[in-house]
Enzyme design. Structure first.
Site, PDB file in Angstrom:
ATOM      1  N   GLN A 177       0.807  -1.214   0.000  1.00 32.08           N
ATOM      2  CA  GLN A 177       0.000   0.000   0.000  1.00 32.08           C
ATOM      3  C   GLN A 177       0.845   1.271   0.000  1.00 32.08           C
ATOM      4  OE1 GLN A 177      -3.188   1.130  -1.066  1.00 32.08           O
ATOM      5  NE2 GLN A 177      -3.614  -0.794   0.004  1.00 32.08           N
ATOM      6  N   HIS A 199      -1.072  -3.543  -9.069  1.00 29.72           N
ATOM      7  CA  HIS A 199      -2.300  -2.787  -9.363  1.00 29.72           C
ATOM      8  C   HIS A 199      -2.576  -1.671  -8.363  1.00 29.72           C
ATOM      9  CE1 HIS A 199      -5.148  -4.659  -6.340  1.00 29.72           C
ATOM     10  NE2 HIS A 199      -4.172  -5.533  -6.315  1.00 29.72           N
ATOM     11  N   CYS A 322     -10.171  -6.927  -0.408  1.00 28.30           N
ATOM     12  CA  CYS A 322     -10.052  -8.376  -0.585  1.00 28.30           C
ATOM     13  C   CYS A 322     -11.115  -9.123   0.193  1.00 28.30           C
ATOM     14  CB  CYS A 322      -8.657  -8.835  -0.157  1.00 28.30           C
ATOM     15  SG  CYS A 322      -7.372  -8.151  -1.219  1.00 28.30           S
TER      16      CYS A 322
END
Length: 400
Positions: A177, A199, A322
């Site tokens: 992150q 991503h 997630c």
């Protein structure tokens, strides 16, 4: 005319950068296997190694230390496997706010897992970590993320590394992150292994990396061919790797621009606080990623709030993406000691390279509409209860 949606969930995934898209398309047109020695194979190998150098530069690593994976989750699984199989690790210490991918990989490793607590600001409790490290002389791996995906809180990683190294522990840092949002230098952090995800910085999904200190013993989890210096077998995701490299290059070049998102984030929080003085922003008192805000207020329900925002054309989340498809227990906020009445309505707003001031303005307006409705219902309920209470008192007086 349909209004453009405001995408404010960049910590889940950020839109594909144009430079990454172009790199992917060029790679898709390339012919050859990077393991082949002919001209076509060498050309594709050059694409992979060029991307490896760009990803390494993003985190201050040597290209040889970068192992390409399918993403951050595989990087975590690979790191814990190598720690157990090659580095002599016998126990694991994992912070209470780690991503589910790290916690699940630690548990799947088959070694004892101990949880290091965090303080009310969401930062690792260094004293408690020191006590955990001192409690056993077994070789230990410590896993602490650089920045939390839900609150944006940046951890005191240099101090964590110092504690780990003082006891001979291996240190794994999840930088999925943080990379591309703040400056990251694996050497300065003192990490033995570092996780990355493509991503999150504008590369396509399905590519990531594990950075492993060059002199650290390592054992492959996926075996077969000799790819990735025999550290991760299987044909490389050439187009994804090419996109990852391009995204890493642009993210590194635009770090100062990305830092300016903090002004947009802070203005958004100030606007909310002005209308909703009981709103809280967990982690606000310490260093955070410039793009991330966790917003909560009493009486709000995260699922209802997300649906209302989505209908207003605004995309945010209630935590880690997630866990999509469900809004579960706010584990990170619980670890911080946030009151359940607040945490049950907490949402994460995360900005990115494509964000605009208009996005945060729309979010504030929409969030305040929901908040005002909740307050109105609460006030009405209070008035009903007060009226009912007075009626009961009068009735009691008459009966007596």
């Amino acid at each position: 005319m349909t209004m453009k949606r405001a995408y404010m969930d960049h910590n889940a995934t950020t839109p594909l950068r144009p430079e990454a898209r172009a790199a992917v398309l060029r790679a898709l047109d390339a012919i050859g296997n990077p393991s082949s020695v002919h001209m076509e194979g060498r050309a594709v190998r050059a694409l992979v190694e060029g991307a490896r150098a760009e990803v390494a530069a993003l985190v201050g690593a040597r290209p040889a230390e970068v192992i390409f994976t399918s993403g951050g989750t595989e990087a975590a699984r690979l790191a814990f496997h190598a720690a157990k199989a090659a580095q002599g690790v016998e126990r694991l210490i994992v912070s209470a706010i780690e991503h589910d991918a790290v916690l699940a990989s630690a548990e799947a490793c088959g070694l004892p897992v101990e949880i290091a607590p965090v303080d009310q600001d969401g930062q690792i409790d260094l004293a408690a970590l020191g006590d955990l490290l001192a409690a056993s002389d077994k070789r230990t791996l410590v896993a602490v993320m650089l920045a939390n995906n839900e609150t944006g809180v940046v951890q005191p990683i240099a101090e964590v590394s110092r504690l780990a190294k003082s006891t001979g522990a291996v240190f794994l840092c999840d930088a999925v992150q943080a990379a591309g949002k703040i400056a990251v230098d694996v050497s300065a952090l003192g990490a033995d292994m570092l996780m990355l995800g493509g991503h999150k910085i504008g590369a396509p999904m399905g590519v990531g990396a594990l950075v492993v200190r060059e002199d650290l013993p390592f054992a492959a989890l996926a075996v077969g061919g000799g790819q990735e210096r025999r550290r991760r077998a299987g044909s490389e995701n050439i187009s994804g790797i090419a996109g990852f490299g391009a995204a890493a290059r642009i993210a590194q070049a635009e770090l100062q621009t990305f830092a300016q998102l903090a002004r947009l984030r802070d203005r958004m929080e100030a606007q909310i606080a002005e209308i909703a003085p009981d709103a809280v922003f967990p982690g606000q008192n310490v260093d955070r990623l410039p793009n991330t805000s966790c917003v909560a207020a009493p009486g709000l329900d995260a699922e209802t709030l997300l649906m209302a925002l989505d209908l207003d054309g605004i995309a945010v989340s209630a935590g880690a993406a997630c866990s999509s498809g469900k809004i579960g227990r706010p584990r990170v906020l619980e670890a911080m000691g946030v009151d359940p009445d607040l945490s049950s309505g907490a949402i994460r707003v995360s900005l990115g390279w494509s964000s605009e001031p208009a996005d945060t303005d729309r979010f504030v307006q929409s969030w305040i509409r929901v908040y005002t409705r909740v307050c109105a219902k609460t006030d009405a309920l209070v008035n009903v209860n007060v009226t009912a209470g007075r009626a009961t008192s009068r009735l009691a007086a008459v009966e007596s």
